[in-house]
Design a protein around this motif. Structure first.
Motif, PDB file in Angstrom:
ATOM      1  N   SER A  98       0.823  -1.219   0.000  1.00 61.66           N
ATOM      2  CA  SER A  98       0.000   0.000   0.000  1.00 61.66           C
ATOM      3  C   SER A  98       0.851   1.260   0.000  1.00 61.66           C
ATOM      4  CB  SER A  98      -0.920   0.024   1.233  1.00 61.66           C
ATOM      5  OG  SER A  98      -1.766  -1.098   1.277  1.00 61.66           O
ATOM      6  N   GLY A  99       2.033   1.169   0.572  1.00 57.69           N
ATOM      7  CA  GLY A  99       2.895   2.335   0.671  1.00 57.69           C
ATOM      8  C   GLY A  99       3.717   2.630  -0.569  1.00 57.69           C
ATOM      9  N   ILE A 236      -0.878   5.316   6.410  1.00 57.38           N
ATOM     10  CA  ILE A 236      -0.514   4.623   5.169  1.00 57.38           C
ATOM     11  C   ILE A 236      -0.587   5.585   3.979  1.00 57.38           C
ATOM     12  CG2 ILE A 236      -1.234   2.818   3.544  1.00 57.38           C
ATOM     13  CD1 ILE A 236      -2.191   1.209   6.009  1.00 57.38           C
ATOM     14  N   SER A 237      -1.643   6.388   3.936  1.00 59.33           N
ATOM     15  CA  SER A 237      -1.821   7.334   2.829  1.00 59.33           C
ATOM     16  C   SER A 237      -0.725   8.394   2.826  1.00 59.33           C
ATOM     17  CB  SER A 237      -3.195   7.998   2.929  1.00 59.33           C
ATOM     18  OG  SER A 237      -4.223   7.040   2.842  1.00 59.33           O
ATOM     19  N   SER A 238      -0.302   8.820   4.002  1.00 58.33           N
ATOM     20  CA  SER A 238       0.777   9.818   4.085  1.00 58.33           C
ATOM     21  C   SER A 238       2.094   9.239   3.594  1.00 58.33           C
ATOM     22  CB  SER A 238       0.924  10.318   5.523  1.00 58.33           C
ATOM     23  OG  SER A 238      -0.256  10.973   5.945  1.00 58.33           O
ATOM     24  N   ILE A 239       2.343   7.967   3.919  1.00 57.19           N
ATOM     25  CA  ILE A 239       3.551   7.299   3.421  1.00 57.19           C
ATOM     26  C   ILE A 239       3.516   7.234   1.899  1.00 57.19           C
ATOM     27  CG2 ILE A 239       4.753   5.075   3.303  1.00 57.19           C
ATOM     28  CD1 ILE A 239       3.900   4.642   6.246  1.00 57.19           C
ATOM     29  N   PRO A 272      -1.963   8.250  -5.744  1.00 63.39           N
ATOM     30  CA  PRO A 272      -2.556   7.468  -4.650  1.00 63.39           C
ATOM     31  C   PRO A 272      -2.439   5.966  -4.879  1.00 63.39           C
ATOM     32  CG  PRO A 272      -4.268   8.420  -6.026  1.00 63.39           C
ATOM     33  CD  PRO A 272      -2.974   9.024  -6.484  1.00 63.39           C
ATOM     34  N   ILE A 273      -2.815   5.217  -3.872  1.00 61.35           N
ATOM     35  CA  ILE A 273      -2.700   3.752  -3.882  1.00 61.35           C
ATOM     36  C   ILE A 273      -3.531   3.155  -5.016  1.00 61.35           C
ATOM     37  CG2 ILE A 273      -3.074   1.655  -2.534  1.00 61.35           C
ATOM     38  CD1 ILE A 273      -2.929   3.465  -0.013  1.00 61.35           C
ATOM     39  N   ALA A 293     -10.068   1.202   3.183  1.00 60.99           N
ATOM     40  CA  ALA A 293     -10.125   2.567   3.727  1.00 60.99           C
ATOM     41  C   ALA A 293      -8.924   3.385   3.267  1.00 60.99           C
ATOM     42  CB  ALA A 293     -10.181   2.507   5.254  1.00 60.99           C
ATOM     43  N   SER A 294      -7.756   2.770   3.214  1.00 64.68           N
ATOM     44  CA  SER A 294      -6.535   3.490   2.842  1.00 64.68           C
ATOM     45  C   SER A 294      -6.566   3.934   1.388  1.00 64.68           C
ATOM     46  CB  SER A 294      -5.302   2.600   3.077  1.00 64.68           C
ATOM     47  OG  SER A 294      -5.172   2.282   4.447  1.00 64.68           O
TER      48      SER A 294
END
Length: 318
Positions: A98-99, A236-239, A272-273, A293-294
């Motif tokens: 995810s990252g 996770i989103s910030s990473i 984004p992911i 959610a991420s």
């Protein structure tokens, strides 16, 4: 932010498709019992067509491996740091993916094409040709190794390490993701061209991948409480949205990359992911709600983080 802004015009269709899925799940238009079947359709049919058809067009002789290797090494390095930091489990492998895994196609192509033009798309297409091959295959091998180790511990078996590794590698190769990539890459090197009667159905299936996967994500989101996963998904989103492009900027600049090449690689890292992470979470039944959610949080956050990266890039790239 005007509607013709490249960031908004690229991200808004993704958000709307997830919303369609969310409403479909919320009002039971698509019931929970159908989610696994839809997931199999996406993972075992649609993504096969997309990966095989993408790799069929790859001419290895014309790829710029120098810039490409820097991007992939940065992503792989971050992946293993995240994997170790979260305990080295199969769940950790999904979260680590995810990252690092960007939505380079659905969002990246229209965004980078609109913002930077055809020259930038050449660099992006080069990256896309190897993006899934390296990062998804790497993750598949790690997941299979982790899963084999966890099953051995759970069953208290004493099978040898070499046998465990051998089974994991075999499962990683005969897997729905690496197999079409490898098959497509081998086909591309023959110089043959897919006949239209074969290519057209593959194209239709490949084009269906992103919308169906995003709708499926929305259906899953309807059954997921984002509130309890909000803090973790923000991390996770910030990473993904901030740390990944920052590392790509620093390492790319240190390696001598400049101009449009560095711009595209940093922008790709800032995306984004990608939906493939969600599919891996479902396939291995690891952190499904958190990953869902991420992906949503990362996509919404990208409205601001991608704009920030685009604003700061000229200061770095020159």
């Amino acid at each position: 932010m005007p509607l013709d802004n490249p960031v908004l015009s690229s991200l808004l269709p993704v958000v709307l498709l997830i919303l369609v899925g969310y409403l479909s799940g919320r009002f039971n238009v698509i019931r929970q019992e159908a989610v696994r079947d839809l997931s199999n359709l996406v993972f075992l049919v649609l993504i096969q067509a997309l990966l095989f058809r993408t790799m069929c067009a790859v001419d290895v002789a014309h790829l710029d491996f120098s810039a490409l290797s820097i991007y992939l090494a940065t992503a792989a390095g971050l992946f293993f740091v995240l994997l170790v930091a979260q305990g080295g489990s199969s769940r950790a492998a999904v979260l680590a993916l995810s990252g690092i895994f960007s939505n380079t196609a659905t969002i990246g192509i229209p965004l980078i094409g609109l913002a930077y033009g055809k020259e930038a798309l050449v660099v992006l297409f080069t990256l896309i040709s190897m993006h899934s091959l390296v990062l998804l295959t790497m993750t598949t091998v790690v997941l299979e190794l982790c899963s084999a180790r966890e099953q051995a511990h759970a069953g208290h078996t004493r099978s040898g390490h070499l046998r465990t590794i051998g089974l994991a590698v075999r499962n990683a190769i005969f897997h729905p993701v690496p197999m079409p990539i490898i098959a497509g890459l081998l086909f591309a090197q023959t110089g043959w061209v897919l006949p239209g009667v074969v290519d057209r159905p593959l194209q239709l299936l490949a084009n269906a991948f992103s919308p169906v996967a995003l709708v499926l994500m929305g259906v899953t989101l309807a059954k997921t409480s984002i509130g309890q996963h909000l803090r973790a998904s923000l991390v996770i989103s910030s990473i993904k949205n901030l740390l990944h492009p920052l590392l790509m900027t620093l390492l790319g600049y240190a390696a001598g990359l400049r101009g449009i090449t560095l711009t595209v690689l940093v922008m790709a890292a800032a995306l984004p992911i990608g939906a493939n992470v969600f599919l891996f979470a479902q396939r291995y039944q690891k952190a499904e709600e958190l990953v869902t959610a991420s992906v949503v949080v990362s996509t919404v956050m990208a409205l601001f983080t991608v704009s920030l990266v685009m604003y700061l890039l000229p200061l770095w790239v020159g």
